[in-house]
Motif scaffolding. Structure first.
Motif, PDB file in Angstrom:
ATOM      1  N   VAL A 213       0.832  -1.106   0.210  1.00  0.00           N
ATOM      2  CA  VAL A 213      -0.111   0.068  -0.017  1.00  0.00           C
ATOM      3  C   VAL A 213       0.899   1.309  -0.146  1.00  0.00           C
ATOM      4  O   VAL A 213       1.704   1.511   0.897  1.00  0.00           O
ATOM      5  CB  VAL A 213      -0.728   0.031   1.180  1.00  0.00           C
ATOM      6  CG1 VAL A 213      -1.868   1.520   1.215  1.00  0.00           C
ATOM      7  CG2 VAL A 213      -2.000  -1.314   1.281  1.00  0.00           C
ATOM      8  N   MET A 214       0.532   2.146  -1.091  1.00  0.00           N
ATOM      9  CA  MET A 214       1.209   3.431  -0.961  1.00  0.00           C
ATOM     10  C   MET A 214       0.156   4.437  -0.669  1.00  0.00           C
ATOM     11  O   MET A 214      -0.965   4.525  -0.919  1.00  0.00           O
ATOM     12  CB  MET A 214       1.728   3.943  -2.288  1.00  0.00           C
ATOM     13  CG  MET A 214       2.275   5.278  -2.000  1.00  0.00           C
ATOM     14  SD  MET A 214       2.004   6.531  -3.716  1.00  0.00           S
ATOM     15  CE  MET A 214       3.031   7.854  -3.267  1.00  0.00           C
ATOM     16  N   LEU A 215       0.425   5.243   0.757  1.00  0.00           N
ATOM     17  CA  LEU A 215      -0.510   6.216   1.080  1.00  0.00           C
ATOM     18  C   LEU A 215      -0.001   7.326   0.680  1.00  0.00           C
ATOM     19  O   LEU A 215       1.046   7.858   0.392  1.00  0.00           O
ATOM     20  CB  LEU A 215      -0.389   6.211   2.781  1.00  0.00           C
ATOM     21  CG  LEU A 215      -0.411   4.830   3.419  1.00  0.00           C
ATOM     22  CD1 LEU A 215      -0.132   5.124   4.913  1.00  0.00           C
ATOM     23  CD2 LEU A 215      -1.921   4.391   3.357  1.00  0.00           C
ATOM     24  N   HIS A 216      -1.098   7.972  -0.295  1.00  0.00           N
ATOM     25  CA  HIS A 216      -0.696   8.928  -1.349  1.00  0.00           C
ATOM     26  C   HIS A 216      -1.462  10.106  -0.790  1.00  0.00           C
ATOM     27  O   HIS A 216      -2.447  10.602  -0.775  1.00  0.00           O
ATOM     28  CB  HIS A 216      -1.415   8.758  -2.615  1.00  0.00           C
ATOM     29  CG  HIS A 216      -1.159   9.870  -3.848  1.00  0.00           C
ATOM     30  ND1 HIS A 216       0.079  10.164  -4.032  1.00  0.00           N
ATOM     31  CD2 HIS A 216      -1.956  10.045  -4.541  1.00  0.00           C
ATOM     32  CE1 HIS A 216      -0.113  10.924  -4.881  1.00  0.00           C
ATOM     33  NE2 HIS A 216      -1.333  11.122  -5.424  1.00  0.00           N
ATOM     34  N   ILE A 217      -0.244  10.961  -0.092  1.00  0.00           N
ATOM     35  CA  ILE A 217      -0.845  12.415   0.099  1.00  0.00           C
ATOM     36  C   ILE A 217      -0.467  13.629  -0.905  1.00  0.00           C
ATOM     37  O   ILE A 217       0.480  13.444  -1.488  1.00  0.00           O
ATOM     38  CB  ILE A 217      -0.388  12.735   1.555  1.00  0.00           C
ATOM     39  CG1 ILE A 217       1.145  12.806   1.722  1.00  0.00           C
ATOM     40  CG2 ILE A 217      -0.901  11.902   2.652  1.00  0.00           C
ATOM     41  CD1 ILE A 217       1.779  13.631   2.952  1.00  0.00           C
ATOM     42  N   SER A 218      -0.997  14.692  -0.941  1.00  0.00           N
ATOM     43  CA  SER A 218      -0.838  15.768  -1.636  1.00  0.00           C
ATOM     44  C   SER A 218       0.412  16.613  -0.924  1.00  0.00           C
ATOM     45  O   SER A 218       0.768  16.639   0.239  1.00  0.00           O
ATOM     46  CB  SER A 218      -2.045  16.979  -1.624  1.00  0.00           C
ATOM     47  OG  SER A 218      -2.289  17.433  -0.415  1.00  0.00           O
ATOM     48  N   ARG A 219       1.267  17.415  -1.767  1.00  0.00           N
ATOM     49  CA  ARG A 219       2.163  18.280  -1.093  1.00  0.00           C
ATOM     50  C   ARG A 219       1.656  19.306  -0.099  1.00  0.00           C
ATOM     51  O   ARG A 219       2.191  19.755   1.036  1.00  0.00           O
ATOM     52  CB  ARG A 219       2.732  19.002  -2.346  1.00  0.00           C
ATOM     53  CG  ARG A 219       4.235  19.643  -1.850  1.00  0.00           C
ATOM     54  CD  ARG A 219       5.078  20.108  -3.291  1.00  0.00           C
ATOM     55  NE  ARG A 219       6.403  20.277  -2.819  1.00  0.00           N
ATOM     56  CZ  ARG A 219       7.073  21.343  -2.503  1.00  0.00           C
ATOM     57  NH1 ARG A 219       6.289  22.507  -2.286  1.00  0.00           N
ATOM     58  NH2 ARG A 219       8.376  21.679  -2.197  1.00  0.00           N
ATOM     59  N   ASP A 220       0.457  19.805  -0.368  1.00  0.00           N
ATOM     60  CA  ASP A 220      -0.177  21.012   0.512  1.00  0.00           C
ATOM     61  C   ASP A 220      -0.270  20.223   1.976  1.00  0.00           C
ATOM     62  O   ASP A 220      -0.353  20.586   2.947  1.00  0.00           O
ATOM     63  CB  ASP A 220      -1.555  21.445  -0.071  1.00  0.00           C
ATOM     64  CG  ASP A 220      -1.207  22.362  -1.158  1.00  0.00           C
ATOM     65  OD1 ASP A 220       0.151  22.828  -1.314  1.00  0.00           O
ATOM     66  OD2 ASP A 220      -2.128  22.770  -1.832  1.00  0.00           O
ATOM     67  N   GLU A 221      -0.892  18.935   1.718  1.00  0.00           N
ATOM     68  CA  GLU A 221      -1.213  18.236   3.066  1.00  0.00           C
ATOM     69  C   GLU A 221      -0.277  17.982   3.771  1.00  0.00           C
ATOM     70  O   GLU A 221       0.020  17.956   5.130  1.00  0.00           O
ATOM     71  CB  GLU A 221      -2.150  16.879   2.551  1.00  0.00           C
ATOM     72  CG  GLU A 221      -2.402  15.934   3.865  1.00  0.00           C
ATOM     73  CD  GLU A 221      -3.448  16.811   4.966  1.00  0.00           C
ATOM     74  OE1 GLU A 221      -3.583  16.408   6.086  1.00  0.00           O
ATOM     75  OE2 GLU A 221      -4.124  17.777   4.465  1.00  0.00           O
ATOM     76  N   GLN A 222       1.034  17.639   3.237  1.00  0.00           N
ATOM     77  CA  GLN A 222       2.402  17.279   3.777  1.00  0.00           C
ATOM     78  C   GLN A 222       2.638  18.605   4.536  1.00  0.00           C
ATOM     79  O   GLN A 222       3.031  18.664   5.777  1.00  0.00           O
ATOM     80  CB  GLN A 222       3.493  16.810   2.929  1.00  0.00           C
ATOM     81  CG  GLN A 222       4.468  16.510   3.613  1.00  0.00           C
ATOM     82  CD  GLN A 222       5.779  16.303   2.759  1.00  0.00           C
ATOM     83  OE1 GLN A 222       6.105  17.308   2.303  1.00  0.00           O
ATOM     84  NE2 GLN A 222       6.495  14.993   2.640  1.00  0.00           N
ATOM     85  N   ALA A 223       2.587  19.758   3.762  1.00  0.00           N
ATOM     86  CA  ALA A 223       3.056  21.098   4.349  1.00  0.00           C
ATOM     87  C   ALA A 223       2.103  21.375   5.667  1.00  0.00           C
ATOM     88  O   ALA A 223       2.624  21.813   6.803  1.00  0.00           O
ATOM     89  CB  ALA A 223       2.954  22.225   3.586  1.00  0.00           C
ATOM     90  N   ARG A 224       0.963  21.077   5.698  1.00  0.00           N
ATOM     91  CA  ARG A 224       0.067  21.279   6.815  1.00  0.00           C
ATOM     92  C   ARG A 224       0.505  20.269   7.892  1.00  0.00           C
ATOM     93  O   ARG A 224       0.582  20.785   9.100  1.00  0.00           O
ATOM     94  CB  ARG A 224      -1.345  20.963   6.482  1.00  0.00           C
ATOM     95  CG  ARG A 224      -2.339  21.337   7.632  1.00  0.00           C
ATOM     96  CD  ARG A 224      -3.926  20.827   7.125  1.00  0.00           C
ATOM     97  NE  ARG A 224      -4.101  19.280   7.116  1.00  0.00           N
ATOM     98  CZ  ARG A 224      -4.422  18.773   8.383  1.00  0.00           C
ATOM     99  NH1 ARG A 224      -4.471  19.463   9.417  1.00  0.00           N
ATOM    100  NH2 ARG A 224      -4.484  17.566   8.009  1.00  0.00           N
TER     101      ARG A 224
END
Length: 322
Positions: A213-224
Motif C-alpha cells: 500500500v502506498m499512502l498517497h498525500i498531496s504536497r499541501d497536506e504534507q506541509a500542513r
C-alpha cells in the motif's frame, strides 16, 4: 444512514477496494497525478462532513473485529499445520493464496513523510491481537546491514508463520531513497526492481500473502502536517530537519514512486494506492483491503487432532487430574 449500518459492515460502492485502488500500469510508471489524494473511491453515501468521518471510523472498528477473528484463524491453522486451500488463479485486484499452508500475511506500507504510516498501523493493525502481529520499521541501514545484500534485513524481519506482519517502510526504500539521494549507482538501483519481484514471488510461493500500500498525500497536506509537528510540542519528536530536505525533492520522489509502483506491481504481489489526505478514509480503505484479502484466503479453524468426545468424558470422570 440506516440503523443497521451502525452495527454491520457496509461493503464498498462500485466494486471491491482491491479493484478500485489497484494501480493501473503496463509496467511503466504509474500516473500518480491522476489519483486525487482527497478522493474517496468506494466510499458509500454516508452523510456529509463529520457524519462521514464518524461513520467511517465506526466501520473501521467493526472491520477490525472481523480482522481479529481472521487473524486468529490464520494463527490456528499455522499452529496445527493445516493445509491451505488450493491457490486461486491470480487476477487483477483478487487475493491469491500461496501454496502449502496459509502461513503469513504481510502488509507493506510506503508513503512520503507525514503520509500516515504510523496512524494506519495504530488504527487498523491495532484492531488485531498484538500477540499475532509482527510490526517492523525500517530506517537507514546499519553498518552490519550495509555489509549484506539490501534484502538481507528484510528477510530477517519477515513475520513468523501464522502472524500478520506490517512493514512501516520496506525494501522499497532501496529504490526510493537510494535513487533520489544517489546512495548507489543508477545501474544498482535499477537492477533491484527485478530482484524485488523475484523476492516477492518467492514469498508468495512460500505461503506469504503480500499486500503493498502506498499512502498517497498531496504536497499541501504534507506541509500542513509538518506545520502541526513544528507548532505542537507533543509532536516535536516526530519531526526531523531532514524532512524538509526530502520535501524539497518532492518531484524526484514522486517519479521514484511512480516507477517503483509500475515496475513492481504484479498479480502475485499487487500495489494499491490509497488517497490519504483524509485520515479517516485512509483507515477505512486499508481496513477493507485487509478484510477482502483475508476473505480471499478462505481461512477457518482447524479440526481437532484428537477425539473430542473422549476428552470430554475424561474431563467429566476426573481422569484429567485437578
Amino acid at each position: 444512514m440506516r440503523a443497521d449500518e451502525e452495527t454491520e459492515i457496509v461493503v464498498p460502492a462500485g466494486g471491491s477496494v482491491r479493484q478500485l485502488l489497484r494501480v493501473s500500469s503496463d509496467g511503466g510508471p504509474v500516473d500518480l497525478g491522476a489519483v486525487d489524494p482527497r478522493s474517496t473511491p468506494g466510499l458509500p453515501a454516508a452523510g456529509d462532513g463529520r457524519g462521514r468521518k464518524v461513520w467511517a471510523r465506526r466501520q473501521v472498528e467493526l472491520i477490525g473485529a472481523g480482522l481479529g477473528r481472521q487473524q486468529e484463524m490464520l494463527f490456528a491453522m499455522a499452529a496445527a499445520g493445516a493445509p491451505a486451500a488450493p491457490a486461486s488463479t491470480p487476477s487483477r485486484g483478487g487475493a491469491r493464496l500461496g501454496r502449502g499452508r496459509p502461513g503469513r500475511v504481510l502488509l507493506v506500507l510506503q508513503a512520503m513523510d507525514c503520509g500516515g504510516k504510523d496512524g494506519t498501523v495504530k488504527r487498523v493493525a491495532g484492531a488485531m491481537n498484538p500477540l499475532g502481529l509482527h510490526i517492523r520499521s525500517f530506517g537507514p541501514p546499519t553498518r552490519q546491514e550495509l555489509r549484506h545484500d539490501f534484502l538481507w534485513r528484510i528477510r530477517r524481519a519477515l513475520p513468523p508463520p501464522g502472524y500478520v506482519g506490517v512493514f512501516n517502510r520496506s525494501h522499497y526504500e532501496d529504490v526510493l531513497v537510494a535513487r533520489v539521494d544517489a546512495l548507489v549507482p543508477e545501474r544498482t538501483w535499477r537492477s533491484r526492481y527485478d530482484q524485488i519481484n523475484a523476492f516477492e514471488r518467492e514469498l508468495v510461493d512460500g505461503g506469504v500473502t503480500v499486500v503493498k500500500v502506498m499512502l498517497h498525500i498531496s504536497r499541501d497536506e504534507q506541509a500542513r502536517r509538518l506545520a502541526q509537528r513544528l507548532t505542537d510540542p507533543t509532536k516535536h519528536w516526530k519531526y526531523q530537519p531532514s524532512d524538509l530536505d526530502s520535501r524539497a525533492r518532492w518531484d524526484d520522489y514522486q517519479a521514484a514512486y511512480a516507477e517503483a509502483l509500475g515496475r513492481c506491481d504484479t498479480d502475485a504481489a499487487p500495489w494499491f494506492v490509497v488517497p490519504a489526505d483524509r485520515k479517516w478514509y485512509r483507515d477505512w480503505a486499508v481496513a477493507h483491503l485487509l478484510r477482502e484479502t483475508f476473505e480471499g484466503l478462505d481461512l477457518g479453524y482447524p479440526a481437532a487432532g484428537f477425539d473430542v468426545e473422549r476428552e470430554l468424558q475424561r474431563l467429566a470422570s476426573g481422569s484429567g487430574g485437578g
